[in-house]
Design an enzyme around this catalytic site. Structure first.
Site, mmCIF file in Angstrom:
data_model
loop_
_atom_site.group_PDB
_atom_site.id
_atom_site.type_symbol
_atom_site.label_atom_id
_atom_site.label_comp_id
_atom_site.label_asym_id
_atom_site.label_seq_id
_atom_site.Cartn_x
_atom_site.Cartn_y
_atom_site.Cartn_z
ATOM 1 N N CYS A 1 -6.657 -11.280 -10.806
ATOM 2 C CA CYS A 1 -6.449 -11.016 -9.165
ATOM 3 C C CYS A 1 -7.355 -11.879 -8.340
ATOM 4 O O CYS A 1 -8.544 -11.419 -8.504
ATOM 5 C CB CYS A 1 -6.314 -9.552 -8.882
ATOM 6 N N SER B 1 3.123 -7.600 1.628
ATOM 7 C CA SER B 1 2.650 -6.241 1.966
ATOM 8 C C SER B 1 3.571 -5.548 3.164
ATOM 9 O O SER B 1 3.386 -5.630 4.038
ATOM 10 C CB SER B 1 1.170 -6.216 2.197
ATOM 11 N N LEU B 2 4.585 -4.606 2.521
ATOM 12 C CA LEU B 2 5.377 -3.903 3.573
ATOM 13 C C LEU B 2 4.884 -2.441 3.826
ATOM 14 O O LEU B 2 4.759 -2.324 4.815
ATOM 15 C CB LEU B 2 6.820 -4.035 3.141
ATOM 16 N N HIS B 3 4.957 -1.729 3.117
ATOM 17 C CA HIS B 3 4.176 -0.389 3.066
ATOM 18 C C HIS B 3 4.822 0.563 4.132
ATOM 19 O O HIS B 3 4.333 1.805 4.074
ATOM 20 C CB HIS B 3 2.575 -0.559 3.523
ATOM 21 N N CYS C 1 -5.531 -1.714 -7.162
ATOM 22 C CA CYS C 1 -4.909 -2.128 -5.871
ATOM 23 C C CYS C 1 -5.552 -1.309 -4.565
ATOM 24 O O CYS C 1 -5.724 -0.060 -4.590
ATOM 25 C CB CYS C 1 -3.469 -1.942 -5.593
ATOM 26 N N CYS D 1 -6.891 0.447 2.700
ATOM 27 C CA CYS D 1 -7.406 -0.373 2.022
ATOM 28 C C CYS D 1 -8.963 -0.722 2.037
ATOM 29 O O CYS D 1 -9.651 -0.811 3.191
ATOM 30 C CB CYS D 1 -6.939 -1.667 2.330
ATOM 31 N N GLU E 1 -7.166 -11.746 3.249
ATOM 32 C CA GLU E 1 -5.628 -12.223 3.689
ATOM 33 C C GLU E 1 -5.568 -13.621 3.344
ATOM 34 O O GLU E 1 -5.942 -14.640 4.285
ATOM 35 C CB GLU E 1 -5.309 -11.671 5.074
ATOM 36 N N GLU F 1 -15.188 -9.718 -5.250
ATOM 37 C CA GLU F 1 -14.630 -9.291 -6.660
ATOM 38 C C GLU F 1 -13.197 -10.099 -7.111
ATOM 39 O O GLU F 1 -12.606 -10.388 -6.261
ATOM 40 C CB GLU F 1 -14.336 -7.987 -6.599
ATOM 41 N N ASN G 1 -4.270 4.543 -4.747
ATOM 42 C CA ASN G 1 -5.533 5.050 -5.683
ATOM 43 C C ASN G 1 -6.682 5.218 -4.495
ATOM 44 O O ASN G 1 -7.156 4.203 -3.880
ATOM 45 C CB ASN G 1 -5.836 3.880 -6.497
#
Length: 348
Positions: free
Chosen positions: A102, A215-217, A340, A116, A162, A89, A295
């Site tokens: 994206c 991407s820390l998160h 996301c 994810c 990734e 996608e 989300n």
């Protein structure tokens, strides 16, 4: 062999192997990447004999748009079929004066981040440079067909996969998309997002071909291992920060840190204060913090929930009070599972 996968120097070598002069490669590159023509027989300034050689030995097929979903906010999600039948996608996001795309880099993903949707698919294979760059040509065709005037100006490698685990093909893709004889995207308008892969982080900044998002998160190693165990264990937080401190940046360029806010998990005041402490003695250029409200993916039982608005506001306020640059990413495309972390390449 796919002509779409060849940056100009490789295309020049290939044309030379067919007995063609170097300028033919430039003509071919421009047909594909500047004019968006992938039908070799329609490349009228190439000799008939050369076109026949290309048709006999090469492919020039774009990813096929299988379905297009439109969000109420104008976001478009394209399901693309690759030549072997695999699906990925890509998402087109309308901004004030341009469109951002994206891009995906792998079929599935091996990292398995727990929040994810792509991570639930597992890893199938890397995408080729032609498949990655071909997403841009496919998107431009869709924009033209729909009469969307906002130009495709920004690219973010934040889709499925990734990017730095497909580094060599990613590098070819960046060379193709930023070449002045082709799409000619500004390197300042191309961003590669990664969970943090040591080899790629060491090398990517030296190319100068893109901006970096990480991407820390989580503000601690323990919480990061809980949310993204493979990435956190492969490159512990302390080592990741050291690499980011040494990352080469252009003038006025800064690293972006992506932080998905998960309700009650990493979005509380103590997490914000830990994040401040984490970067209190950062030796490099101060990074930007990009907050993303989680989300929940459609059709998937998720252990996580969206954050409360009050928690988001307090989290931002703590960071801003300490002088950190904080942005809240507008959530777009959630109603078509294009936001996301939601990409799963489900057909229909």
């Amino acid at each position: 062999m796919s002509l779409l996968s060849l940056p100009l120097p490789a295309l020049e070598q290939y044309c030379a192997s067919l007995g063609e002069p170097g300028f033919r490669a430039k003509q071919l590159f421009q047909w594909i990447w500047e004019k968006g023509v992938v039908d070799v027989s329609a490349m009228t300034n190439l000799s008939k004999a050369f076109r026949e050689k290309l048709l006999a030995g090469c492919s020039c097929a774009l990813p096929e748009v299988v379905t297009t979903q439109a969000s109420k906010d104008g976001t478009l999600k394209l399901l693309l079929a690759l030549e072997d039948g695999e699906r990925v996608e890509t998402v087109l996001i309308p901004e004030k004066d341009h469109t951002t795309q994206c891009l995906s880099t792998q079929v599935g993903c091996a990292m398995g981040c727990t929040f994810c949707a792509t991570g639930t698919l597992g890893f199938t294979r890397n995408m080729t440079a032609g498949e990655m760059a071909g997403q841009v040509l496919a998107a431009r065709q869709v924009l033209a067909e729909r009469g969307i005037a906002l130009p495709l100006r920004n690219l973010v490698f934040m889709g499925m996969g990734e990017p730095l685990l497909n580094y060599d093909n990613l590098l070819d893709t960046l060379h193709i998309l930023t070449h002045p004889l082709g799409p000619d995207f500004s390197t300042r308008r191309v961003t590669v997002s990664t969970v943090g892969i040591k080899r790629g982080l060491v090398e990517l900044g030296e190319t100068g071909l893109c901006s970096l998002a990480v991407s820390l998160h989580a503000p601690t190693q323990a919480l990061r291992e809980q949310l993204m165990p493979r990435a956190a264990k492969a490159l512990p937080l302390e080592e990741l920060l050291a690499l980011l401190e040494a990352y080469p940046l252009k003038a006025r360029q800064r690293i972006t840190l992506e932080y998905v806010l998960l309700g009650g998990v990493n979005d509380q005041p103590q997490h914000a204060r830990e994040l401040v402490r984490l970067f209190a003695h950062f030796k490099g250029s101060s990074p930007k913090i990009n907050l993303i409200c989680y989300n929940p993916p459609q059709g998937v039982d998720s252990p996580y929930a969206a954050p409360q608005e009050a928690d988001v506001a307090e989290f931002m306020a703590i960071l801003q009070k300490k002088g950190m640059t904080v942005l809240r990413r507008a959530s777009k495309g959630a109603d078509i599972a294009a936001a996301c972390g939601q990409l799963k390449a489900q057909e229909g």
